[in-house]
Design a protein around this motif. Structure first.
Motif, PDB file in Angstrom:
ATOM      1  N   ASN A 114     -27.959  -5.256  62.210  1.00  0.00           N
ATOM      2  CA  ASN A 114     -27.186  -5.570  63.410  1.00  0.00           C
ATOM      3  C   ASN A 114     -26.021  -6.493  63.110  1.00  0.00           C
ATOM      4  N   ILE A 115     -25.011  -5.995  62.387  1.00  0.00           N
ATOM      5  CA  ILE A 115     -23.916  -6.920  62.109  1.00  0.00           C
ATOM      6  C   ILE A 115     -22.647  -6.464  62.807  1.00  0.00           C
ATOM      7  N   ASP A 116     -21.746  -7.389  62.951  1.00  0.00           N
ATOM      8  CA  ASP A 116     -20.506  -7.156  63.669  1.00  0.00           C
ATOM      9  C   ASP A 116     -19.703  -6.032  63.008  1.00  0.00           C
ATOM     10  N   PRO A 117     -19.213  -5.071  63.777  1.00  0.00           N
ATOM     11  CA  PRO A 117     -18.495  -3.933  63.204  1.00  0.00           C
ATOM     12  C   PRO A 117     -17.281  -4.353  62.374  1.00  0.00           C
ATOM     13  N   LYS A 118     -16.614  -5.387  62.825  1.00  0.00           N
ATOM     14  CA  LYS A 118     -15.430  -5.857  62.081  1.00  0.00           C
ATOM     15  C   LYS A 118     -15.826  -6.320  60.691  1.00  0.00           C
ATOM     16  N   LEU A 119     -16.900  -7.112  60.677  1.00  0.00           N
ATOM     17  CA  LEU A 119     -17.394  -7.650  59.415  1.00  0.00           C
ATOM     18  C   LEU A 119     -17.852  -6.501  58.512  1.00  0.00           C
ATOM     19  N   ALA A 120     -18.530  -5.527  59.113  1.00  0.00           N
ATOM     20  CA  ALA A 120     -19.006  -4.373  58.352  1.00  0.00           C
ATOM     21  C   ALA A 120     -17.828  -3.664  57.706  1.00  0.00           C
ATOM     22  N   GLN A 121     -16.785  -3.481  58.480  1.00  0.00           N
ATOM     23  CA  GLN A 121     -15.616  -2.778  57.954  1.00  0.00           C
ATOM     24  C   GLN A 121     -14.971  -3.583  56.833  1.00  0.00           C
ATOM     25  N   GLU A 122     -14.923  -4.890  57.024  1.00  0.00           N
ATOM     26  CA  GLU A 122     -14.350  -5.759  55.997  1.00  0.00           C
ATOM     27  C   GLU A 122     -15.111  -5.617  54.679  1.00  0.00           C
ATOM     28  N   LYS A 123     -16.427  -5.704  54.792  1.00  0.00           N
ATOM     29  CA  LYS A 123     -17.259  -5.596  53.593  1.00  0.00           C
ATOM     30  C   LYS A 123     -17.052  -4.252  52.922  1.00  0.00           C
ATOM     31  N   ALA A 124     -17.044  -3.190  53.732  1.00  0.00           N
ATOM     32  CA  ALA A 124     -16.904  -1.849  53.176  1.00  0.00           C
ATOM     33  C   ALA A 124     -15.557  -1.715  52.470  1.00  0.00           C
ATOM     34  N   LEU A 125     -14.505  -2.237  53.108  1.00  0.00           N
ATOM     35  CA  LEU A 125     -13.177  -2.148  52.495  1.00  0.00           C
ATOM     36  C   LEU A 125     -13.124  -2.939  51.194  1.00  0.00           C
ATOM     37  N   HIS A 126     -13.812  -4.080  51.202  1.00  0.00           N
ATOM     38  CA  HIS A 126     -13.871  -4.912  50.000  1.00  0.00           C
ATOM     39  C   HIS A 126     -14.432  -4.105  48.827  1.00  0.00           C
ATOM     40  N   TRP A 127     -15.554  -3.395  49.079  1.00  0.00           N
ATOM     41  CA  TRP A 127     -16.181  -2.658  47.988  1.00  0.00           C
ATOM     42  C   TRP A 127     -15.382  -1.418  47.614  1.00  0.00           C
ATOM     43  N   LEU A 128     -14.751  -0.800  48.594  1.00  0.00           N
ATOM     44  CA  LEU A 128     -13.885   0.338  48.265  1.00  0.00           C
ATOM     45  C   LEU A 128     -12.740  -0.127  47.370  1.00  0.00           C
ATOM     46  N   GLU A 129     -12.232  -1.303  47.657  1.00  0.00           N
ATOM     47  CA  GLU A 129     -11.144  -1.838  46.854  1.00  0.00           C
ATOM     48  C   GLU A 129     -11.615  -2.091  45.429  1.00  0.00           C
ATOM     49  N   LYS A 130     -12.809  -2.686  45.314  1.00  0.00           N
ATOM     50  CA  LYS A 130     -13.374  -2.938  43.986  1.00  0.00           C
ATOM     51  C   LYS A 130     -13.540  -1.650  43.195  1.00  0.00           C
ATOM     52  N   MET A 131     -13.812  -0.562  43.914  1.00  0.00           N
ATOM     53  CA  MET A 131     -13.990   0.734  43.263  1.00  0.00           C
ATOM     54  C   MET A 131     -12.650   1.441  43.075  1.00  0.00           C
ATOM     55  N   GLY A 132     -11.577   0.777  43.495  1.00  0.00           N
ATOM     56  CA  GLY A 132     -10.255   1.380  43.359  1.00  0.00           C
ATOM     57  C   GLY A 132     -10.061   2.563  44.287  1.00  0.00           C
ATOM     58  N   LEU A 133     -10.615   2.489  45.501  1.00  0.00           N
ATOM     59  CA  LEU A 133     -10.596   3.645  46.396  1.00  0.00           C
ATOM     60  C   LEU A 133      -9.921   3.350  47.728  1.00  0.00           C
ATOM     61  N   THR A 134      -9.217   2.225  47.809  1.00  0.00           N
ATOM     62  CA  THR A 134      -8.619   1.852  49.084  1.00  0.00           C
ATOM     63  C   THR A 134      -7.785   2.993  49.667  1.00  0.00           C
ATOM     64  N   HIS A 135      -7.091   3.696  48.791  1.00  0.00           N
ATOM     65  CA  HIS A 135      -6.161   4.723  49.272  1.00  0.00           C
ATOM     66  C   HIS A 135      -6.873   5.960  49.819  1.00  0.00           C
ATOM     67  N   VAL A 136      -8.170   6.111  49.543  1.00  0.00           N
ATOM     68  CA  VAL A 136      -8.859   7.297  50.066  1.00  0.00           C
ATOM     69  C   VAL A 136      -9.884   6.933  51.143  1.00  0.00           C
ATOM     70  N   ALA A 137      -9.781   5.717  51.655  1.00  0.00           N
ATOM     71  CA  ALA A 137     -10.789   5.229  52.603  1.00  0.00           C
ATOM     72  C   ALA A 137     -10.973   6.156  53.798  1.00  0.00           C
ATOM     73  N   GLN A 138      -9.900   6.794  54.227  1.00  0.00           N
ATOM     74  CA  GLN A 138      -9.994   7.614  55.440  1.00  0.00           C
ATOM     75  C   GLN A 138     -10.323   9.075  55.142  1.00  0.00           C
ATOM     76  N   GLN A 139     -10.548   9.396  53.840  1.00  0.00           N
ATOM     77  CA  GLN A 139     -10.766  10.807  53.524  1.00  0.00           C
ATOM     78  C   GLN A 139     -12.243  11.174  53.554  1.00  0.00           C
ATOM     79  N   LYS A 140     -12.466  12.448  53.848  1.00  0.00           N
ATOM     80  CA  LYS A 140     -13.835  12.959  53.867  1.00  0.00           C
ATOM     81  C   LYS A 140     -14.272  13.248  52.429  1.00  0.00           C
TER      82      LYS A 140
END
Ligand SMILES: Nc1ncnc2c1ncn2[C@@H]1O[C@H](COP(=O)(O)OP(=O)(O)OP(=O)(O)O)[C@@H](O)[C@H]1O
Ligand SMILES: [Mg+2]
Lengths: 229, 403
Positions: A114-140
């Motif tokens: 049960n965590i705040d959606p904003k925080l969840a998105q932040e965390k997810a973006l953080h890890w996507l960035e670490k994986m070098g995937l920021t540019h494909v975040a919105q892709q299926k």
């Protein structure tokens, strides 16, 4: 301290009228912070072992403890909660949800806390960035390459900050160049976070890079080798 | 946080399998439209019946006789054809002979040709007494109705349709015009405002010409009293009056079979009919919703089968069983809500058309909408539970291994 303790584990499957012991009286401890490879021929029981360690399955006999806790009395929902908080899974075929984009896939485990959606998105973006995937975040997922998909899956495994990462043939569906990338990712992840990482693999070269190699054959450990790096 | 996720995912999933979603929605839509339409029509019928009772006045009764013609007994038919002058006279005395009867109007319908200015009028001729005005609650448009003192006078009063026809032929006022009825001439003394009808009176008042019973007897001696309308005193016992009337007539005209219909009986039979009606409507609506619900269940079960791997992944990474159940229930609720609301809108149109068709007053009751909505929602949830439960029971290692 040992994170994982397996004590005389037996796993029996019923196939037709026949009972088969897939894991035979298996004893094993794994220290917190190890980088372990589990190898063995197909059908030797690697995935079965991983499912037990990952609390997806219960042993037929014997005792499994994670961080000193045993699980006999826990129901499916309790186990789900522990999986969610303590364990990150990486699978051979990535197992991303095809209907969700990369970001949503990474956010998925947080959805069940049960965590705040904003925080969840932040965390997810953080890890996507670490994986070098920021540019494909919105892709299926189907718009991504295999290596990218596996990195999304790794981000999903890490987003809850679990202490244990279980990877079942994480490079099994990738070409050798991409396999190396993914493996190096695990190695550097281990170096930076000191998380316990268990990698199941067919590939001896990958196993060589780990600190400990455990080899299974017909449900038994036939080799357990610590390596100094 | 979770709920936002649930709804968004549910909507997303439904959107991604549009065809299936639409099929499920149609199922619920039909059920919801059926239920809402039926409830609305039921309400309109109830309202219609109620307003009819209001105009009717609860104190009306009607009396019809059938002759028991026993041919074997060799009864003289000419003598048993009682509904003649004597009969009419006897009926008129009912008010004084039977307690609690206030007004009496014997009614005879004559099918004589009627002419105005040489043109034929399609108008039945109703022979009755001045009391008919009170009993049928007729409102006068112009002139007056028949009067007690008119008796043998060749006066007539016309219904609104006939009045219009007479006006078409020229002047504004119709008073004093002459109508030829059979081979007698009658002077028009009044016209009646358009009449809405009454459960007791089957006469087509608007299209008829009224003359006094006494005058009718002069030129149509064999006229037959179809019905006698009675007005009972308020708070009298209709059953007692019925017995009294029957006894009175039995003494005078043995062998007559008398049927008395009172407002009370009418209410009883109408409520009975209404109950049958309500049950039937309920049954039809229920079946429609059952079909819709099974549709939802089917669609959801297919969806569960197709998404086994997705469910396995979710369970593996920490979804509780309840999370999976809620995910599918959210989808069922969305389908049911869309289907329910669309059904309500469609039923609005259907009810409108039905009301138009039956010339009932259009009403769309809030209770029908609420019933339709909640019944749809309930159906969705009820039939969504099983698939949701099936989904949550999946074992992640089995579904992931099956790949
Ligand atoms: N649910 C099950 N029911 C019956 N037999 C099973 C089940 N799960 C696994 N097995 C059997 O247990 C044995 C070990 O399976 P497991 O998946 O652990 O092997 P593995 O070492 O992971 O093999 P691979 O390298 O091919 O993935 C196999 O022979 C398999 O057929
Ligand atoms: Mg395996």
């Amino acid at each position: 301290m040992s994170l994982i303790k397996l004590d005389h584990i037996v796993k029996t499957y019923q196939v037709g009228h026949e009972k088969r012991d897939v894991l035979k009286d298996l004893c094993l401890t794994i220290k917190e912070g190890s980088l372990v490879a589990i190898i063995g021929a197909s059908g030797s029981g690697k995935t079965t072992l991983m499912n037990i360690i990952g609390l997806l399955d219960q042993p037929t006999l014997g005792e499994y403890q994670l961080r000193g806790q045993s699980f006999h009395n826990l129901n499916a929902d309790d186990l789900a909660r522990i999986r969610n908080q303590e364990i990150g899974f990486v699978f051979q075929f990535f197992y991303l949800l095809p209907r969700l984009n990369a970001l949503e896939n990474v956010m998925l485990p947080l959805q069940y806390q049960n965590i705040d959606p904003k925080l969840a998105q932040e965390k997810a973006l953080h890890w996507l960035e670490k994986m070098g995937l920021t540019h494909v975040a919105q892709q299926k997922p189907q718009q991504l390459s295999g290596g990218q998909q596996q990195r999304v899956a790794i981000a999903r495994a890490l987003v809850t900050n679990p202490s244990l990462i279980l990877a079942d043939e994480p490079t099994g569906a990738l070409d050798s160049k991409t396999s190396d990338d993914i493996l190096n990712l695990f190695i550097s992840l281990h170096a930076h976070t000191q998380k316990t990482i268990i990698i199941i693999t067919h590939n001896p070269q990958i196993a060589e890079q780990c600190h400990r190699i455990i080899q299974l054959q017909d449900g038994e450990i036939i080799r357990d080798e610590e390596r100094q790096k | 946080m979770k709920w936002k996720f649930y709804w968004r995912e549910a909507l997303n999933n439904l959107w991604l399998s549009k065809l299936r979603s639409i099929l499920a929605i149609i199922g619920i839509l039909v059920g919801s439209a059926a239920v809402v339409t039926l409830v609305s029509i039921g309400e309109m019928a109830k309202y219609k019946a109620l307003s009819e009772f209001k105009t009717l006045g609860m104190n009306l009764a009607s009396l019809v006789v059938n002759q028991n013609m026993d041919f074997n007994a060799g009864i003289d038919l000419t003598r048993t054809l009682i509904p003649d002058y004597n009969y009419a006279q006897s009926m008129l005395t009912l008010a004084t002979k039977v307690a609690n009867i206030q007004e009496v109007a014997p009614v005879a319908t004559l099918s004589l040709p009627a002419y105005y200015a040489g043109k034929k009028l399609e108008a039945p001729i109703i022979a009755t007494t001045y009391s008919y005005q009170t009993l049928a609650n007729l409102q006068i448009q112009e002139g007056r109705f028949l009067h007690r003192l008119d008796r043998n006078n060749y006066f007539c009063v016309v219904g609104s349709d006939i009045a219009n026809q007479l006006k078409n032929n020229g002047s504004n006022s119709i008073i004093g015009k002459e109508l030829q009825l059979g081979n007698a001439y009658f002077t028009v003394i009044g016209s009646i405002k358009p009449w809405i009808g009454n459960a007791f009176i089957s006469n087509n008042v608007n299209g008829s010409v009224f003359i006094s019973l006494a005058a009718a007897h002069n030129f149509a001696p064999n006229l037959y009293i179809d019905t006698t309308l009675l007005q009972l005193k308020p708070d009298s016992d209709p059953d007692q009056i019925e017995t009294d009337v029957k006894n009175f007539l039995a003494a005078k005209f043995p062998g007559l079979e008398v049927t008395v219909k009172t407002g009370k009986q009418l209410i009883v039979s109408m409520t009975h009919q209404k109950n049958v009606f309500t049950w039937m409507l309920g049954l039809i609506g229920g079946i429609a919703l059952l079909v819709g619900g099974i549709g939802i269940m089917n669609v959801m079960l297919v969806s569960v089968t197709e998404r086994r791997r997705e469910i396995g992944i979710r369970l593996a990474i920490g979804a509780r069983r309840a999370d999976i159940q809620i995910m599918f229930l959210c989808e069922a609720i969305i389908l049911a809500t869309i289907g329910g609301v669309t059904g309500i809108i469609i039923s609005l149109f259907i009810t409108r058309i039905v009301a138009e068709f039956l010339t009932w007053e259009f009403m769309f009751s809030g209770s029908a909408v609420l019933i339709g909505f909640f019944v749809s929602l309930f159906t969705g949830i009820f039939f969504g539970i099983y698939p949701a439960y099936q989904a949550s029971k999946l074992n992640p290692i089995d579904v992931l291994r099956a790949e």
